[in-house]
Design an enzyme around this catalytic site. Structure first.
Site, mmCIF file in Angstrom:
data_model
loop_
_atom_site.group_PDB
_atom_site.id
_atom_site.type_symbol
_atom_site.label_atom_id
_atom_site.label_comp_id
_atom_site.label_asym_id
_atom_site.label_seq_id
_atom_site.Cartn_x
_atom_site.Cartn_y
_atom_site.Cartn_z
ATOM 1 N N GLY A 37 0.836 -1.199 0.000
ATOM 2 C CA GLY A 37 0.000 0.000 0.000
ATOM 3 C C GLY A 37 0.862 1.236 0.000
ATOM 4 O O GLY A 37 2.060 1.169 0.319
ATOM 5 N N GLN A 42 2.894 9.930 1.825
ATOM 6 C CA GLN A 42 4.203 9.265 1.848
ATOM 7 C C GLN A 42 5.106 9.697 0.702
ATOM 8 O O GLN A 42 6.315 9.469 0.750
ATOM 9 C CB GLN A 42 4.033 7.733 1.823
ATOM 10 C CG GLN A 42 3.375 7.201 3.087
ATOM 11 C CD GLN A 42 3.250 5.706 3.050
ATOM 12 O OE1 GLN A 42 2.325 5.164 2.453
ATOM 13 N NE2 GLN A 42 4.193 5.004 3.659
ATOM 14 N N CYS A 84 5.820 -0.316 7.612
ATOM 15 C CA CYS A 84 5.469 0.896 6.878
ATOM 16 C C CYS A 84 6.682 1.356 6.081
ATOM 17 O O CYS A 84 7.797 1.394 6.607
ATOM 18 C CB CYS A 84 5.039 1.995 7.851
ATOM 19 S SG CYS A 84 4.548 3.524 7.037
ATOM 20 N N LEU A 85 6.454 1.713 4.822
ATOM 21 C CA LEU A 85 7.554 2.181 3.965
ATOM 22 C C LEU A 85 8.186 3.451 4.533
ATOM 23 O O LEU A 85 9.343 3.738 4.240
ATOM 24 C CB LEU A 85 7.042 2.433 2.546
ATOM 25 C CG LEU A 85 6.594 1.176 1.791
ATOM 26 C CD1 LEU A 85 5.914 1.568 0.492
ATOM 27 C CD2 LEU A 85 7.761 0.240 1.526
ATOM 28 N N HIS A 126 -4.489 1.115 7.886
ATOM 29 C CA HIS A 126 -3.134 1.687 7.949
ATOM 30 C C HIS A 126 -3.034 2.914 7.032
ATOM 31 O O HIS A 126 -2.513 3.961 7.426
ATOM 32 C CB HIS A 126 -2.133 0.593 7.549
ATOM 33 C CG HIS A 126 -0.707 1.007 7.454
ATOM 34 N ND1 HIS A 126 0.266 0.546 8.313
ATOM 35 C CD2 HIS A 126 -0.059 1.826 6.588
ATOM 36 C CE1 HIS A 126 1.434 1.083 7.986
ATOM 37 N NE2 HIS A 126 1.264 1.850 6.932
ATOM 38 N N GLU A 127 -3.575 2.788 5.818
ATOM 39 C CA GLU A 127 -3.514 3.913 4.864
ATOM 40 C C GLU A 127 -4.448 5.050 5.304
ATOM 41 O O GLU A 127 -4.104 6.226 5.153
ATOM 42 C CB GLU A 127 -3.867 3.460 3.446
ATOM 43 C CG GLU A 127 -3.046 2.303 2.879
ATOM 44 C CD GLU A 127 -1.545 2.449 3.009
ATOM 45 O OE1 GLU A 127 -1.043 3.578 3.187
ATOM 46 O OE2 GLU A 127 -0.852 1.423 2.966
ATOM 47 N N HIS A 130 -2.606 7.211 7.576
ATOM 48 C CA HIS A 130 -1.682 8.152 6.911
ATOM 49 C C HIS A 130 -2.429 9.424 6.489
ATOM 50 O O HIS A 130 -1.871 10.515 6.540
ATOM 51 C CB HIS A 130 -1.050 7.518 5.670
ATOM 52 C CG HIS A 130 0.129 6.637 5.964
ATOM 53 N ND1 HIS A 130 1.242 7.078 6.644
ATOM 54 C CD2 HIS A 130 0.394 5.345 5.632
ATOM 55 C CE1 HIS A 130 2.131 6.090 6.729
ATOM 56 N NE2 HIS A 130 1.632 5.019 6.124
HETATM 57 O O1 GNR Z 1 4.032 -2.511 2.546
HETATM 58 C C1 GNR Z 1 3.360 -2.423 3.574
HETATM 59 N N1 GNR Z 1 3.077 -3.543 4.273
HETATM 60 C C2 GNR Z 1 2.190 -3.586 5.323
HETATM 61 C C3 GNR Z 1 2.174 -4.727 6.104
HETATM 62 C C4 GNR Z 1 1.295 -4.837 7.143
HETATM 63 C C5 GNR Z 1 0.431 -3.814 7.411
HETATM 64 C C6 GNR Z 1 0.442 -2.652 6.649
HETATM 65 C C7 GNR Z 1 1.317 -2.547 5.605
HETATM 66 S S1 GNR Z 1 1.282 -1.131 4.625
HETATM 67 C C8 GNR Z 1 2.932 -1.096 4.063
HETATM 68 C C9 GNR Z 1 3.122 -0.008 3.024
HETATM 69 C C10 GNR Z 1 2.880 1.329 3.686
HETATM 70 O O2 GNR Z 1 3.659 1.861 4.421
HETATM 71 N N2 GNR Z 1 1.743 1.918 3.429
HETATM 72 O O3 GNR Z 1 1.447 3.077 4.018
HETATM 73 NI NI NI Z 2 2.582 3.121 5.876
#
Ligand code: GNR
Ligand code: NI
Length: 160
Positions: A37, A42, A84-85, A126-127, A130
């Site tokens: 995601g 980001q 998270c990236l 999660h997104e 953000h």
């Molecule tokens: O790549 C991602 N893997 C992930 C794994 C478990 C829960 C959430 C994520 S999202 C993350 C990419 C990211 O930072 N998206 O904002």
């Molecule tokens: Ni993230």
């Protein structure tokens, strides 16, 4: 630690070619990372847009585009390991709703509603975080957050 990650993203006024370019750019960035995601903040864009693709390597890719998304149902609770990236190399358990229903616009400006569970539900939440300036480490204890900050700073020093 970039301040754009703490900002509240603004709604997209119109889904036009500029937004479609942003979505293409985000998808490319997500696949290249690789991640499952990516939210616009980001990559330094403060708009309510995120993309998700949770297909595994042996499956055909399935890109979901969410513009101006809202979660309209949450059910149950589950603990899942997240990364998270924007917080590279850190993986921690976070408690979230087990399943959600989300409504959003796609890249053509058409509204869709999606029921999600499992990894897709985790990613959507999660997104969504953000978009309101929240990063998953904020759910962790102060002690863990301090340790993570120190770890990232140390790594940054070592890669300079
Ligand atoms: O790549 C991602 N893997 C992930 C794994 C478990 C829960 C959430 C994520 S999202 C993350 C990419 C990211 O930072 N998206 O904002
Ligand atoms: Ni993230």
């Amino acid at each position: 630690p970039h301040p754009v990650l703490r900002e509240v993203a603004k709604p997209v006024a119109r889904v036009d070619d500029e937004i479609r370019r942003l979505v293409d750019d985000m998808a490319e960035t997500m696949y290249d990372a690789p991640g499952v995601g990516l939210a616009a903040p980001q990559i330094g864009v403060g708009l309510r847009v995120f993309v998700i693709d949770i297909a595994s390597e042996d499956e055909p890719s399935e890109l979901y585009v969410f513009i101006n998304p809202e979660i309209i149902r949450r059910e149950g609770m589950a603990l899942n390991q997240e990364g998270c990236l924007s917080v590279p190399g850190i993986y921690e358990n976070v408690e979230r709703a087990d399943s959600v229903t989300v409504t959003a616009l796609d890249e053509n400006g058409a509204r869709f509603t999606l029921n999600a569970s499992g990894l897709l539900a985790v990613c959507i939440q999660h997104e969504m975080d953000h978009l309101r300036g929240k990063v998953f480490v904020e759910y962790l204890s102060r002690l863990k957050q301090t340790r993570i900050r120190a770890k990232l700073k140390k790594r940054q020093r070592e890669t300079l």
